[in-house]
Design a protein around this motif. Structure first.
Motif, short mmCIF file in Angstrom:
data_model
loop_
_atom_site.label_atom_id
_atom_site.label_comp_id
_atom_site.label_asym_id
_atom_site.label_seq_id
_atom_site.Cartn_x
_atom_site.Cartn_y
_atom_site.Cartn_z
N PHE A 112 0.86 -1.19 0.00
CA PHE A 112 0.00 0.00 0.00
C PHE A 112 0.89 1.23 0.00
N ASP A 113 0.26 2.38 -0.18
CA ASP A 113 1.02 3.62 -0.26
C ASP A 113 0.95 4.41 1.04
N GLU A 120 2.72 11.72 -2.24
CA GLU A 120 3.19 10.35 -2.06
C GLU A 120 4.55 10.35 -1.37
N TRP A 121 4.67 9.52 -0.35
CA TRP A 121 5.92 9.38 0.39
C TRP A 121 6.63 8.10 -0.02
N ARG A 179 9.62 21.63 1.83
CA ARG A 179 9.46 20.38 1.09
C ARG A 179 9.87 19.21 1.99
N ALA A 180 10.18 18.08 1.38
CA ALA A 180 10.49 16.89 2.17
C ALA A 180 11.68 16.16 1.57
N LEU A 181 12.45 15.51 2.43
CA LEU A 181 13.57 14.67 2.03
C LEU A 181 13.34 13.27 2.57
N THR A 182 13.32 12.28 1.70
CA THR A 182 13.16 10.91 2.16
C THR A 182 14.52 10.22 2.16
#
Length: 199
Positions: A112-113, A120-121, A179-182
């Motif tokens: 799943f997401d 979306e992560w 923003r985001a950093l994964t």
């Protein structure tokens, strides 16, 4: 053993500092015996999903937060809304943990997401996960006073989550400008293999 009032005080202080540790599916708050980190139940944070317990055949030494989980058989999108004390424009490490543990007796891991708000992560895929499950990290600067972490049913199994953790970081670390950093990969280059995990 610490009194309930002392435990609540510790939880309050940690939440105030930007530390939020949620045991998804737990019926009570507690302090993890190994890490000494207080975990709070998710009972007051979400009103969807079903509490489940992993199979008795799971490894004996799994962490407390992996013993229960919250499963979401209903709805396409189910979200936790986190409201950290410092709120928007602060740098946070968000960690989502997943330990299947054959909780549904099907012996078939779902896919799943995972979304951060509407974005979306990660796709949660436990097919080749280690015996103790997987976790995903993301560094994010929220532009609002809340953070939505959502599980999305993509038709490939029932979404679930074991634990959700939020850690306040110094704003000079990994600046993301809203923003985001994964994290792709992490290496520990200074710890002996015989040492315990570093938190």
């Amino acid at each position: 053993m610490r009194s309930k009032s002392k435990l609540k005080q510790m939880q309050y202080e940690i939440i105030m500092e930007g530390f939020i540790s949620i045991d998804c599916g737990s019926n009570e708050d507690y302090i993890d015996e190994d890490t000494k980190i207080p975990y709070i139940s998710d009972k007051g944070l979400i009103d969807t999903g079903i509490v489940k317990t992993v199979s008795p055949d799971s490894p004996e030494n799994i962490r407390q937060h992996a013993k229960n989980l919250r499963s979401f058989p209903q709805g396409t999108r189910n979200c936790y809304t986190l409201r950290p004390e410092q709120g928007k424009n602060n740098n946070y490490l968000i960690r989502a943990r997943f330990f299947y543990g054959n909780y549904d007796g099907k012996n078939q891991t779902p896919e799943f997401d995972l979304h951060l708000g509407v974005n979306e992560w990660k796709t949660v895929d436990l097919t080749n996960s280690v015996p103790y499950g997987v976790h995903y990290d993301i560094i994010h600067v929220p532009l609002m006073d809340y953070i939505d972490v959502c599980l999305i049913n993509t038709g490939r199994g029932v979404p679930f989550i074991s634990a959700l953790e939020l850690r306040l970081l110094d704003n000079s670390i990994y600046p993301t400008q809203g923003r985001a950093l994964t994290k792709m990969m992490g290496y520990d280059v200074g710890r002996d293999r015989s040492d315990s995990d570093v938190r």
